[in-house]
Design a protein around this motif. Structure first.
Motif, PDB file in Angstrom:
ATOM      1  N   SER A  27       0.830  -1.203   0.000  1.00  0.00           N
ATOM      2  CA  SER A  27       0.000   0.000   0.000  1.00  0.00           C
ATOM      3  C   SER A  27       0.865   1.254   0.000  1.00  0.00           C
ATOM      4  O   SER A  27       0.582   2.224  -0.725  1.00  0.00           O
ATOM      5  CB  SER A  27      -0.928  -0.016   1.221  1.00  0.00           C
ATOM      6  OG  SER A  27      -1.724   1.147   1.257  1.00  0.00           O
ATOM      7  N   ARG A  28       1.931   1.237   0.791  1.00  0.00           N
ATOM      8  CA  ARG A  28       2.833   2.390   0.815  1.00  0.00           C
ATOM      9  C   ARG A  28       3.520   2.579  -0.535  1.00  0.00           C
ATOM     10  O   ARG A  28       3.673   3.705  -1.019  1.00  0.00           O
ATOM     11  CB  ARG A  28       3.879   2.194   1.910  1.00  0.00           C
ATOM     12  CG  ARG A  28       3.309   2.280   3.326  1.00  0.00           C
ATOM     13  CD  ARG A  28       4.361   1.911   4.356  1.00  0.00           C
ATOM     14  NE  ARG A  28       3.844   2.039   5.718  1.00  0.00           N
ATOM     15  CZ  ARG A  28       4.494   1.622   6.800  1.00  0.00           C
ATOM     16  NH1 ARG A  28       5.694   1.041   6.675  1.00  0.00           N
ATOM     17  NH2 ARG A  28       3.959   1.773   8.004  1.00  0.00           N
ATOM     18  N   MET A  29       3.914   1.483  -1.157  1.00  0.00           N
ATOM     19  CA  MET A  29       4.574   1.582  -2.462  1.00  0.00           C
ATOM     20  C   MET A  29       3.605   2.130  -3.508  1.00  0.00           C
ATOM     21  O   MET A  29       3.994   2.960  -4.341  1.00  0.00           O
ATOM     22  CB  MET A  29       5.107   0.220  -2.904  1.00  0.00           C
ATOM     23  CG  MET A  29       5.734   0.235  -4.281  1.00  0.00           C
ATOM     24  SD  MET A  29       6.478  -1.339  -4.747  1.00  0.00           S
ATOM     25  CE  MET A  29       7.963  -1.280  -3.740  1.00  0.00           C
ATOM     26  N   ALA A  30       2.355   1.682  -3.487  1.00  0.00           N
ATOM     27  CA  ALA A  30       1.368   2.185  -4.454  1.00  0.00           C
ATOM     28  C   ALA A  30       1.168   3.689  -4.279  1.00  0.00           C
ATOM     29  O   ALA A  30       1.070   4.437  -5.258  1.00  0.00           O
ATOM     30  CB  ALA A  30       0.045   1.440  -4.280  1.00  0.00           C
ATOM     31  N   THR A  31       1.108   4.155  -3.025  1.00  0.00           N
ATOM     32  CA  THR A  31       0.955   5.591  -2.773  1.00  0.00           C
ATOM     33  C   THR A  31       2.161   6.372  -3.278  1.00  0.00           C
ATOM     34  O   THR A  31       2.031   7.450  -3.881  1.00  0.00           O
ATOM     35  CB  THR A  31       0.750   5.838  -1.274  1.00  0.00           C
ATOM     36  OG1 THR A  31      -0.399   5.106  -0.822  1.00  0.00           O
ATOM     37  CG2 THR A  31       0.543   7.312  -0.994  1.00  0.00           C
ATOM     38  N   ALA A  32       3.360   5.802  -3.057  1.00  0.00           N
ATOM     39  CA  ALA A  32       4.583   6.469  -3.524  1.00  0.00           C
ATOM     40  C   ALA A  32       4.632   6.517  -5.049  1.00  0.00           C
ATOM     41  O   ALA A  32       5.026   7.533  -5.646  1.00  0.00           O
ATOM     42  CB  ALA A  32       5.811   5.745  -2.979  1.00  0.00           C
ATOM     43  N   LEU A  33       4.216   5.426  -5.709  1.00  0.00           N
ATOM     44  CA  LEU A  33       4.196   5.399  -7.168  1.00  0.00           C
ATOM     45  C   LEU A  33       3.229   6.436  -7.716  1.00  0.00           C
ATOM     46  O   LEU A  33       3.517   7.106  -8.716  1.00  0.00           O
ATOM     47  CB  LEU A  33       3.796   3.999  -7.660  1.00  0.00           C
ATOM     48  CG  LEU A  33       4.854   2.907  -7.545  1.00  0.00           C
ATOM     49  CD1 LEU A  33       4.251   1.554  -7.904  1.00  0.00           C
ATOM     50  CD2 LEU A  33       6.030   3.209  -8.461  1.00  0.00           C
ATOM     51  N   ALA A  34       2.075   6.585  -7.072  1.00  0.00           N
ATOM     52  CA  ALA A  34       1.108   7.586  -7.523  1.00  0.00           C
ATOM     53  C   ALA A  34       1.700   8.982  -7.413  1.00  0.00           C
ATOM     54  O   ALA A  34       1.517   9.829  -8.298  1.00  0.00           O
ATOM     55  CB  ALA A  34      -0.177   7.474  -6.711  1.00  0.00           C
ATOM     56  N   ALA A  35       2.432   9.246  -6.333  1.00  0.00           N
ATOM     57  CA  ALA A  35       3.040  10.562  -6.168  1.00  0.00           C
ATOM     58  C   ALA A  35       4.105  10.814  -7.218  1.00  0.00           C
ATOM     59  O   ALA A  35       4.190  11.916  -7.795  1.00  0.00           O
ATOM     60  CB  ALA A  35       3.642  10.677  -4.759  1.00  0.00           C
ATOM     61  N   VAL A  36       4.936   9.801  -7.490  1.00  0.00           N
ATOM     62  CA  VAL A  36       5.986   9.950  -8.499  1.00  0.00           C
ATOM     63  C   VAL A  36       5.381  10.200  -9.875  1.00  0.00           C
ATOM     64  O   VAL A  36       5.914  10.979 -10.681  1.00  0.00           O
ATOM     65  CB  VAL A  36       6.888   8.696  -8.511  1.00  0.00           C
ATOM     66  CG1 VAL A  36       7.831   8.731  -9.705  1.00  0.00           C
ATOM     67  CG2 VAL A  36       7.682   8.609  -7.211  1.00  0.00           C
ATOM     68  N   ARG A  37       4.255   9.553 -10.152  1.00  0.00           N
ATOM     69  CA  ARG A  37       3.620   9.682 -11.458  1.00  0.00           C
ATOM     70  C   ARG A  37       2.664  10.871 -11.539  1.00  0.00           C
ATOM     71  O   ARG A  37       1.969  11.049 -12.541  1.00  0.00           O
ATOM     72  CB  ARG A  37       2.872   8.391 -11.784  1.00  0.00           C
ATOM     73  CG  ARG A  37       3.807   7.189 -11.933  1.00  0.00           C
ATOM     74  CD  ARG A  37       3.044   5.878 -12.018  1.00  0.00           C
ATOM     75  NE  ARG A  37       3.965   4.746 -12.142  1.00  0.00           N
ATOM     76  CZ  ARG A  37       3.588   3.453 -12.154  1.00  0.00           C
ATOM     77  NH1 ARG A  37       2.293   3.159 -12.046  1.00  0.00           N
ATOM     78  NH2 ARG A  37       4.487   2.502 -12.260  1.00  0.00           N
ATOM     79  N   GLY A  38       2.605  11.665 -10.493  1.00  0.00           N
ATOM     80  CA  GLY A  38       1.765  12.848 -10.521  1.00  0.00           C
ATOM     81  C   GLY A  38       0.289  12.553 -10.424  1.00  0.00           C
ATOM     82  O   GLY A  38      -0.525  13.346 -10.911  1.00  0.00           O
ATOM     83  N   ARG A  39      -0.085  11.458  -9.786  1.00  0.00           N
ATOM     84  CA  ARG A  39      -1.493  11.098  -9.634  1.00  0.00           C
ATOM     85  C   ARG A  39      -1.946  11.424  -8.211  1.00  0.00           C
ATOM     86  O   ARG A  39      -1.194  11.189  -7.244  1.00  0.00           O
ATOM     87  CB  ARG A  39      -1.707   9.618  -9.909  1.00  0.00           C
ATOM     88  CG  ARG A  39      -1.159   9.169 -11.263  1.00  0.00           C
ATOM     89  CD  ARG A  39      -1.974   9.755 -12.388  1.00  0.00           C
ATOM     90  NE  ARG A  39      -1.353   9.562 -13.681  1.00  0.00           N
ATOM     91  CZ  ARG A  39      -1.367   8.419 -14.380  1.00  0.00           C
ATOM     92  NH1 ARG A  39      -1.930   7.355 -13.880  1.00  0.00           N
ATOM     93  NH2 ARG A  39      -0.799   8.362 -15.558  1.00  0.00           N
ATOM     94  N   PRO A  40      -3.147  11.923  -8.030  1.00  0.00           N
ATOM     95  CA  PRO A  40      -3.616  12.270  -6.681  1.00  0.00           C
ATOM     96  C   PRO A  40      -3.847  11.064  -5.788  1.00  0.00           C
ATOM     97  O   PRO A  40      -3.844  11.192  -4.564  1.00  0.00           O
ATOM     98  CB  PRO A  40      -4.914  13.034  -6.940  1.00  0.00           C
ATOM     99  CG  PRO A  40      -5.363  12.574  -8.286  1.00  0.00           C
ATOM    100  CD  PRO A  40      -4.123  12.298  -9.061  1.00  0.00           C
ATOM    101  N   SER A  41      -4.041   9.877  -6.383  1.00  0.00           N
ATOM    102  CA  SER A  41      -4.284   8.679  -5.583  1.00  0.00           C
ATOM    103  C   SER A  41      -3.864   7.460  -6.403  1.00  0.00           C
ATOM    104  O   SER A  41      -3.827   7.511  -7.636  1.00  0.00           O
ATOM    105  CB  SER A  41      -5.763   8.577  -5.180  1.00  0.00           C
ATOM    106  OG  SER A  41      -6.577   8.486  -6.342  1.00  0.00           O
ATOM    107  N   PRO A  42      -3.553   6.335  -5.741  1.00  0.00           N
ATOM    108  CA  PRO A  42      -3.162   5.134  -6.484  1.00  0.00           C
ATOM    109  C   PRO A  42      -4.322   4.590  -7.309  1.00  0.00           C
ATOM    110  O   PRO A  42      -5.475   4.564  -6.860  1.00  0.00           O
ATOM    111  CB  PRO A  42      -2.764   4.148  -5.381  1.00  0.00           C
ATOM    112  CG  PRO A  42      -2.539   4.974  -4.164  1.00  0.00           C
ATOM    113  CD  PRO A  42      -3.461   6.140  -4.289  1.00  0.00           C
ATOM    114  N   GLY A  43      -4.017   4.169  -8.501  1.00  0.00           N
ATOM    115  CA  GLY A  43      -4.985   3.504  -9.353  1.00  0.00           C
ATOM    116  C   GLY A  43      -4.567   2.071  -9.592  1.00  0.00           C
ATOM    117  O   GLY A  43      -3.595   1.572  -9.005  1.00  0.00           O
ATOM    118  N   LEU A  44      -5.275   1.398 -10.485  1.00  0.00           N
ATOM    119  CA  LEU A  44      -4.973  -0.011 -10.730  1.00  0.00           C
ATOM    120  C   LEU A  44      -3.546  -0.223 -11.231  1.00  0.00           C
ATOM    121  O   LEU A  44      -2.887  -1.178 -10.798  1.00  0.00           O
ATOM    122  CB  LEU A  44      -5.980  -0.589 -11.727  1.00  0.00           C
ATOM    123  CG  LEU A  44      -5.879  -2.102 -11.968  1.00  0.00           C
ATOM    124  CD1 LEU A  44      -6.081  -2.886 -10.682  1.00  0.00           C
ATOM    125  CD2 LEU A  44      -6.899  -2.547 -13.018  1.00  0.00           C
TER     126      LEU A  44
END
Length: 777
Positions: free
Chosen positions: A343-360
């Protein structure tokens, strides 16, 4: 003045569904118009039935041509489903406003009657009226077009998402639309303006087939919107594909005469409508459905999370918990700590990719890295089980249905057998009455062309009490049932009538024998009687021996196993006895003058007859063996057939090894052309190496013949030899090779040897070093 609000949505979009729910709660319309054929109006009230469980699909088919049909699927996260259920729960009126299916199917019937178009693509694609996931009806036609179609209407919401840098339109909708402070009605208005800009850049002429089809649909929708406005409704909500939204705003309507001109002269077909269960797998794009989505399971998870409005629940964490459960069911490690880390990695990936929240995409990447140890294979399991899913909807008994479908449903309930969208392998023990009844039902459906189950191999079991089936219920089987309903009102009567028709129409004894065997397994006495009468007539007139031989095996199986299932096979046995006698009398003559292809077909027919005759010991085997002896002893008969006849006589104990060795020597002599000799050898040995393994005389004769084949013709003989020996098992080939290596080797009498120890010295010393025998080396 009527207030009309157009809500442009993405079909099967959970974000759209959420926005529709919010907009309807604010607008409180007294009439909801939903994109879909008006024929659905008569079955829309069934969506309020508690037994109606999505995914389901409206099925509309041409009454005279049931194979010509369209599906209109809805999932729990479909905006149309949400809008209809809202209207039914609040007492508001709800109607469907798309071009009637009667006209759509009428156009298809007219096009098929006229033949393939001379130019331009068909107006209906192979899977539905719309190839976009956004701008059109969610219909899925089952009649393929004459020509493939490239979609005209783009996925408008997908275009907007792509322009914003999103690969997933639902992610964009959630981030850019759902998170806006504006109320949902204003969101839809802004979206309509954006879609209008997309439509403005299209420069295709009005006479283009795709444009014409789209114009017809929008003209009809405008016609029904005008009629609703005249009825005096105060507030109307129109739920349609986003691509259509700009054309359905009343202020942009063209004149009534212009729309009437577009709709003039449309053909019409008589149609019927009902609801059928749908599957989540069929909603996915990978299934070929034009208005499908890539991840129906994920979208259902999203929609449920959004509608629950639980601030404590995190959509990413709850999804990863489900992923962990799926992995654990397959005995794969997925600890609680790893879920937190993913879950933490998904949140970090969303931030790196400029997304407000993790997606699929972020959740998949995190799950693969943390929960799957970087392997894509467990993730593929998660995709199949969760991202797509195996949900199968349910339709209440009150839904309109044909007597045949009702009988099938009643039989399934009686057998306590619920269809599933998940593929499963079922093993049936025919000694148990309940499982025998299931076998009978599956065999009847197979005869009718309803492919719920496919029979597979039973493995090494040789008994007749076991069957293995692969089962998977597909929505298209509903169309197969509609088509089969013209044969009867029950599965048994329809299957018997279908078999009777097929028996009258076919001229092949092999097909008739197959129908007879199918009737036996399906427990259809009426079908057996119809096939037997036709079979008796055809066998009496049949002059070709090969079809008679191929008929023996299915007839023998019917006679042997018919009594086990309580079927009277007296008439079948009479036909079998007559067929065997006629085949035996005509076999020697029929085998003369065959070329390679016809000889191969005759050999297969002989093997088939032998297999059938071995099932019933009381058949006239003496006549059969005399016919085989005549074939084996003739030099005018193709070697493949003569060799096979010799082998069958040997297996029956009517010739001994000496006779076979003498025949082999003669057939492989210099006087016999190499290709003919190879064909005879193939007929003798094919499928079983026992002769060569246990009779060294035969092996030496074959080895000597192969060694003596001229180089000029060896290349012609080699393919046949390779085919013969490749059919043997690996241990058999190894044993033959070892025996051949000893032919001409050490002689126990003279004490001579052909081994060259000096030449073998380097190899011996190398192997000695490998084995650690330094002294020997």
């Amino acid at each position: 003045m009527t207030d009309v609000h157009v809500l442009g949505i993405r079909h099967h979009g959970p974000g759209s569904a959420r926005s529709v729910a919010e907009a309807l709660a604010i607008l409180r319309p007294d009439l909801v118009l939903v994109e879909g054929p008006p024929e659905l109006d008569q079955v829309i009230p069934l969506l309020s039935d508690p037994e109606m469980v999505p995914p389901v699909a409206g099925l509309i088919y041409a009454a005279d041509e049931p194979r010509l049909a369209s599906f209109y699927p809805m999932a729990g996260f479909s905006p149309e489903w949400v809008a209809i259920r809202w209207a039914l729960s609040t007492g508001a009126q709800v109607r469907a406003i798309d071009l009637p299916a009667a006209h759509t199917l009428g156009l298809q019937l007219a096009a098929s009657a006229a033949g393939p178009p001379s130019s331009g693509p068909s107006s209906v694609d192979a899977e539905g009226e719309d190839s976009d996931a956004d701008g059109g009806t969610s219909a899925e036609g089952t009649e393929p077009p004459a020509l493939p179609q490239q979609p005209y209407r783009p996925d408008a919401i997908g275009i907007l998402a792509g322009a914003a840098g999103y690969s997933d339109a639902e992610r964009w909708w959630e981030d850019a639309v759902e998170h806006r402070n504006a109320d949902p009605v204003e969101r839809f208005a802004a979206l309509t303006e954006a879609i209008a800009e997309i439509r403005a850049v299209d420069d295709r002429p009005d006479h283009h087939p795709d444009v014409l089809e789209n114009n017809r649909r929008e003209a009809w929708m405008r016609r029904l919107i005008r009629a609703a406005m005249r009825d005096g409704h105060e507030r109307i909500a129109v739920v349609c594909g986003a691509y259509h939204a700009p054309a359905l705003v009343p202020s942009t309507f063209p004149s009534v005469s212009a729309d009437n001109k577009v709709l003039a002269g449309l053909p019409k077909a008589k149609v019927a409508v009902t609801w059928v269960p749908w599957t989540s797998g069929r909603l996915s794009l990978r299934s070929g459905y034009g208005a499908g989505v890539t991840a129906p399971g994920w979208y259902q998870h999203l929609f449920g999370h959004w509608m629950a409005r639980d601030p404590e629940a995190d959509v990413a964490t709850t999804w990863l918990v489900r992923v962990a459960h799926a992995l654990r069911r397959e005995d794969l490690d997925a600890s609680t700590a790893s879920i937190v880390e993913a879950s933490r990695m998904a949140t970090a990936l969303a931030a790196v990719r400029g997304r407000p929240s993790p997606g699929l995409p972020e959740l998949d990447d995190a799950a693969q890295a943390v929960l799957c140890d970087g392997s894509p294979l467990p993730l593929a399991l998660v995709h199949r089980e969760l991202t797509v899913g195996h949900e199968l909807g349910n339709v209440p008994e009150s839904a309109p249905t044909l007597p045949l479908a009702a009988d099938l449903a009643a039989t399934q309930r009686r057998l306590r057998w619920k269809p599933s969208a998940m593929e499963e392998v079922l093993t049936l023990d025919l000694r148990k009455p309940g499982q025998l009844a299931r076998s009978v039902l599956l065999h009847r459906l197979v005869l009718l062309g309803v492919g719920w189950g496919v029979q597979t191999e039973t493995g090494r079991t040789t008994g007749t009490f076991k069957e293995v089936w692969t089962l998977q219920w597909q929505p298209e089987l509903a169309v197969d049932l509609v088509e089969a309903s013209r044969y009867g009102t029950t599965v048994a009567s329809a299957a018997a009538a279908y078999v009777s028709e097929q028996a009258r129409d076919t001229g092949s004894l092999t097909e008739l024998s197959g129908l007879l065997a199918g009737c036996l397994l399906a427990d259809l006495p009426d079908g057996i009687g119809a096939v037997v009468s036709v079979l008796a007539e055809r066998t009496a007139l049949q002059q070709d021996v090969a079809p008679l031989l191929e008929t023996i095996a299915p007839l023998a199986r019917t006679c042997r196993y018919g009594n086990v299932r309580g079927v009277d096979v007296t008439g079948v046995r009479k036909i079998l006895d007559t067929t065997v006698v006629r085949a035996c009398v005509g076999l020697p003559t029929a085998c003369a003058g065959l070329d390679d292809d016809t000889a191969e077909a005759m050999r297969r027919a002989v093997d088939s007859a032998q297999q059938g005759l071995s099932l019933l010991p009381d058949l006239p085997l003496d006549d059969w063996h005399r016919a085989l002896a005549a074939v084996a002893g003739s030099d005018r008969i193709h070697g493949s057939v003569a060799g096979r006849a010799t082998r069958l006589l040997l297996d029956a104990g009517l010739v001994d090894g000496d006779d076979v060795a003498a025949s082999l020597s003669r057939r492989l002599s210099i006087a016999t052309p190499a290709r003919e000799a190879a064909a005879w050898l193939d007929g003798l040995l094919s499928g079983d190496a026992t002769l060569l393994v246990y009779d060294r005389r035969l092996l030496e004769i074959v080895d000597g013949w192969v060694a003596g084949v001229d180089d000029e013709i060896f290349d012609d003989v080699l393919p046949l030899l390779r085919r013969t020996f490749s059919a043997f098992s690996r241990p058999e080939r190894r044993e033959i090779g070892e025996q051949v290596s000893r032919i001409g080797g050490a002689s126990p009498v003279a004490g001579e040897t052909t081994l060259d120890l000096a030449a073998a010295g380097p190899a011996i010393r190398t192997m000695a070093r490998y084995l650690g025998w330094e002294a020997v080396a």
